[in-house]
Design an enzyme around this catalytic site. Structure first.
Site, PDB file in Angstrom:
ATOM      1  N   HIS A  40       0.822  -1.210   0.000  1.00 44.58           N
ATOM      2  CA  HIS A  40       0.000   0.000   0.000  1.00 44.58           C
ATOM      3  C   HIS A  40       0.862   1.268   0.000  1.00 44.58           C
ATOM      4  O   HIS A  40       0.531   2.244  -0.670  1.00 44.58           O
ATOM      5  CB  HIS A  40      -0.905  -0.032   1.235  1.00 44.58           C
ATOM      6  CG  HIS A  40      -1.849   1.122   1.326  1.00 44.58           C
ATOM      7  ND1 HIS A  40      -3.035   1.154   0.631  1.00 44.58           N
ATOM      8  CD2 HIS A  40      -1.791   2.272   2.023  1.00 44.58           C
ATOM      9  CE1 HIS A  40      -3.657   2.282   0.892  1.00 44.58           C
ATOM     10  NE2 HIS A  40      -2.932   2.984   1.747  1.00 44.58           N
TER      11      HIS A  40
ATOM     12  N   HIS B 101     -10.183   3.240  -0.471  1.00 47.86           N
ATOM     13  CA  HIS B 101     -10.304   2.812   0.915  1.00 47.86           C
ATOM     14  C   HIS B 101     -11.124   1.534   0.936  1.00 47.86           C
ATOM     15  O   HIS B 101     -12.095   1.396   1.675  1.00 47.86           O
ATOM     16  CB  HIS B 101     -10.935   3.905   1.779  1.00 47.86           C
ATOM     17  CG  HIS B 101     -10.163   4.160   3.038  1.00 47.86           C
ATOM     18  ND1 HIS B 101     -10.736   4.342   4.258  1.00 47.86           N
ATOM     19  CD2 HIS B 101      -8.831   4.224   3.255  1.00 47.86           C
ATOM     20  CE1 HIS B 101      -9.794   4.525   5.174  1.00 47.86           C
ATOM     21  NE2 HIS B 101      -8.632   4.463   4.583  1.00 47.86           N
TER      22      HIS B 101
END
Lengths: 81, 761
Positions: B67, B116
């Site tokens: 990420h 998200h």
């Protein structure tokens, strides 16, 4: 008829914006000496029939699936006499 | 699972200091649990010349996670820089918190879209809410006032029970957080497909506006300058969220592993926004960064790495919500609503004063040093001593193997052209109703009505328009338009073309509203990079997008990659989501989608071919996905956009709607319902009515032209070589396809608007 109380609180590590807002308001209102506030929810359930283990299991089940969001909240179940 | 005594009060005997690490080289460390691979752990040891301390291990593990480090995607993302078109409008490019684009009149706009996804699956409300909060802080950190948000969303099948759990929570979270901040939500998407079951995509975009001179960058320079952490206190939320949540595949047993979820406080964020903007106005910072994924680990190492390199932080000065947090946990915490600023010593007092005025906690936690090490101390003991570049920017880079999947040929050979088509006008009518009432094609107002679309009073266009548009300058009417699009079905059939089609659609949407497309941001949602087939999809999509941006002259300003969107062996459709930003000199000249005036002539711009692969029709009527997506012609897209923008500026069109999924009939239905006027439409000679209505050929739009402008408009199209066919007229209270069927708007409205509330309300 007996009453079972389910208390639901945010898990300790989870931010509680409402509790914080209350905590910040206290000194402004002249209430000193409170270092932290956590806010939760209280459910009072009137149970038909006896409050035995089976009934409490049902309450725990409904608390886990419906009353509390167990991803971010904990709950406790207690019988009120 | 944490490297040292997590949860215990500081204790010098168990604190893993740099000195202790030197003395105990053989200590077993939980690198695997923190998501590091063996060779990565060994590389850390090599960089440091010793074993890392617990705190260092925590930092490396979160910053080297997929990420944060983009370790699988980096080699492909480079193309966005290498193939960047020359574009004077780009003031700040990839690499900062967000890119910045010049929109004229001294204004600059910054925008970015992020994912998200994983947090929103575990806790839909808070996951989506903190997604909005995070992207808003990214925009704020560039020096801009956030002015609007948008959310491209994707869920499992609309009638799946888990969608009913996830979607309402996500929508409420976006609405709750955004509405509290007072930011209008001006658009986005809602898409349903079984492939997103268990892996919903919650992407969030924010647009911010500033003057050129207000741009701020994330770097720490100037020895002696102070490092100030301000905003919310640090708590135990989201610890390990980055490494564990966003970088690992969910196992098929569902969300059993549940790290602490971040909970947002939008009112705190609002204070942070106003406080930060006042700090900018007084020119009090030399560098600034928001705290998002990887929290303080990320902010300190990135700030130091982008500056001269040296920084010293006293970690025990960080204000805590929970005093039992260990230093490792403080470094990894993803508590929301925090920012980190670099401030000259002489300006610290004023900085703290402004924070106090806004009731924002601010603490000097360290200073910039003239060395090249990031040093972190805990009650006087050194627990981190690292070269910050090795944490932030020089993480591992993988050349993951990729290979065109064996099933790709078969999928492409399964042409949608062979599917049975409606045989009679009645059947065609029935299928039109079925398609416009299907969850993906139906009205999404049940979702967007939960967002405040008009707060601040600058929203000019919002859903269901083609793009969202906000006014930037009240005097001149200068405005910006943003659209986000993606089509995982097209990308599954051909990831290269699919990415370009997402770009083209978004570009077209901005132009249809009358704005000139300037730049893009993207959110690349894919499955596991460890699967060569997924990696091939990723490689093809990024190549397609980079080539497409070069052809259209719209640079990539930044974005986000979300990998590991898969459950077990099954990956989501490759889903590159593209956001295009455009500028319009005067928002009064915008073009809406609604047919509002009877008698206006309908023109279909572009070429209609028989292209049904990946179409809405093939999905709704036949539950089919196969063949090839529509052909891409970016030169044509450019020409179409120029025509749409000129027509809007010179008042030649009254309405315009881009054609994409659902084809012409979908656009006609939406424009009719939006404007409240029907249309009489004639099928052009030589075109099959079914293909005319349902084909999804790209590079097309339908426009409503006032009779007085017809000659001027068709002359313009003719002179520039854009096919424009007169297909009908705005008229009455039904949609009539002559010789085929007629559908009263009331019936269409019911079909189009009742689906989503029936499924979810």
């Amino acid at each position: 008829m007996a009453r079972v109380v389910v208390d639901v609180m945010l898990k300790p590590e989870i931010l509680d914006p409402q509790g914080q807002a209350v905590q910040r308001a206290l000194p402004r209102l002249g209430f000193d000496g409170i270092s932290d506030v956590r806010q939760g929810k209280r459910f009072e359930l009137e149970i038909d029939g006896p409050v035995d283990d089976a009934a409490l299991d049902r309450v725990r089940k409904l608390a886990e699936t419906f009353l509390a969001n167990t991803v971010i909240e904990d709950f406790t179940v207690k019988v009120e006499s | 699972m944490l490297p040292s005594s997590g949860g215990q009060p500081p204790n010098p005997r168990t604190l893993d200091t740099v000195k202790h690490a030197n003395e105990t080289p053989g200590t077993e460390q939980p690198w695997a649990e923190l998501g590091l691979k063996q060779d990565e752990y060994e590389r850390i040891r090599e960089i440091l010349g010793r074993r890392p301390t617990g705190a260092e291990l925590a930092m490396y593990s979160v910053m080297w996670s997929e990420h944060c480090s983009y370790k699988s995607s980096k080699v492909h993302l480079r193309q966005f820089g290498e193939k960047a078109p020359d574009n004077d409008a780009l003031l700040v490019g990839i690499g900062e918190n967000a890119g910045v684009v010049d929109v004229g009149q001294g204004y600059a706009v910054t925008f970015k879209v992020e994912s998200h996804n994983h947090p929103s699956y575990i806790e839909p409300y808070q996951g989506a809410a903190t997604g909005v909060g995070g992207i808003v802080r990214d925009i704020l950190a560039m020096g801009a006032r956030p002015v609007a948000v948008m959310d491209p969303l994707r869920f499992g099948a609309a009638d799946h029970p888990d969608t009913k759990r996830v979607l309402p929570g996500v929508v409420a979270g976006i609405g709750g957080y955004g509405n509290c901040l007072g930011l209008p939500n001006i658009g986005g998407e809602v898409v349903f497909d079984p492939c997103y079951q268990g892996n919903p995509l919650v992407n969030a975009l924010c647009v911010g506006v500033m003057k050129h001179e207000d741009i701020h960058l994330a770097k720490a320079s100037g020895a002696g300058n102070k490092v100030i952490l301000y905003g919310a206190r640090t708590g135990g939320d989201g610890i390990g969220g980055v490494s564990v949540l966003a970088s690992e595949t969910f196992d098929s047993t569902g969300p059993s592993r549940r790290p602490a979820v971040q909970v947002g406080d939008p009112f705190q964020e609002k204070l942070l926004i106003e406080c930060t903007l006042e700090i900018f106005r007084e020119d009090l910072v030399t560098g600034i960064q928001d705290l998002g994924g990887a929290g303080l680990s990320c902010a300190t190492s990135e700030l130091a790495s982008a500056g001269s390199g040296g920084m010293r932080v006293e970690l025990d000065t960080v204000p805590l919500r929970d005093s039992s947090l260990s230093p490792e946990e403080i470094l990894m915490s993803e508590s929301q609503e925090r920012m980190c600023a670099i401030v000259e010593p002489g300006k610290v007092d004023r900085f703290l004063e402004i924070c106090e005025k806004w009731d924002v906690i601010a603490t000097v936690i360290g200073e910039v040093t003239d060395g090249d090490r990031l040093e972190i101390f805990w009650h006087g003991d050194q627990i981190v001593d690292v070269p910050p570049r090795t944490v932030a920017h020089e993480g591992p880079v993988y050349q993951r193997p990729y290979e065109r999947p064996s099933w790709q040929d078969e999928l492409q050979a399964d042409d949608a052209g062979r599917l049975p088509r409606p045989g009679t006008p009645e059947e065609l009518r029935e299928q039109v109703l079925k398609v416009v009432a299907s969850p993906n094609q139906a009205s999404k107002s049940w979702v967007t009505d939960q967002y405040d679309r008009f707060v601040q009073g600058n929203t000019v266009l919002a859903q269901p328009e083609d793009s969202g548009m906000v006014r930037v300058d009240e005097e001149t009417g200068l405005g910006v338009a943003v659209a986000t699009d993606g089509n995982g079905r097209y990308a599954k059939l051909d990831p290269y073309a699919g990415a370009q089609l997402a770009l083209a659609e978004s570009y077209r949407n901005v132009a249809a509203a009358g704005a000139t497309p300037l730049a893009i941001s993207n959110c690349l949602n894919f499955g596991s990079p460890e699967d060569p087939a997924v990696m091939w999809q990723f490689a093809e999509a990024t190549r397609g997008l980079a080539d497409g941006c070069l052809a259209l002259g719209t640079p990539v300003t930044g974005g986000n990659v979300s990998l590991y969107n898969q459950t077990g062996e099954t990956a989501i459709h490759p889903t590159p989501v593209v956001a295009v930003l455009g500028v319009i000199d005067d928002v009064a000249r915008r073009t809406p989608i609604g047919f509002a005036s009877e008698g206006h002539l309908l023109y279909l711009l572009g070429d209609t071919r028989e292209e049904l692969g990946g179409s809405a029709w093939s999905q709704v009527i036949h539950d089919h996905l196969g063949g090839l997506p529509p052909r891409v012609d970016l030169e044509r897209e450019k020409l179409l956009a120029e025509i749409l923008v000129s027509a809007s500026r010179d008042g030649m069109v009254d309405a315009a709607h881009d054609l994409s999924d659902g084809g012409l009939v979908q656009a006609l239905v939406e424009s009719s319902l939006r404007g409240g006027k029907g249309a009489r439409v004639v099928v052009p000679d030589g075109l099959d009515p079914f293909v005319f209505l349902f084909s999804e050929s790209a590079g097309r739009a339908v426009v409503a032209v006032p009779r007085s402008e017809e000659v001027r408009f068709t002359d313009m199209c003719g002179a520039r070589g854009l096919p424009a066919a007169r297909i009908g007229v705005v008229d009455g209270a039904s949609l009539e396809i002559q010789g085929q069927f007629s559908l009263p708007l009331s019936e269409l409205r019911r079909a189009h608007e009742e689906t989503i509330p029936a499924l979810l309300a």
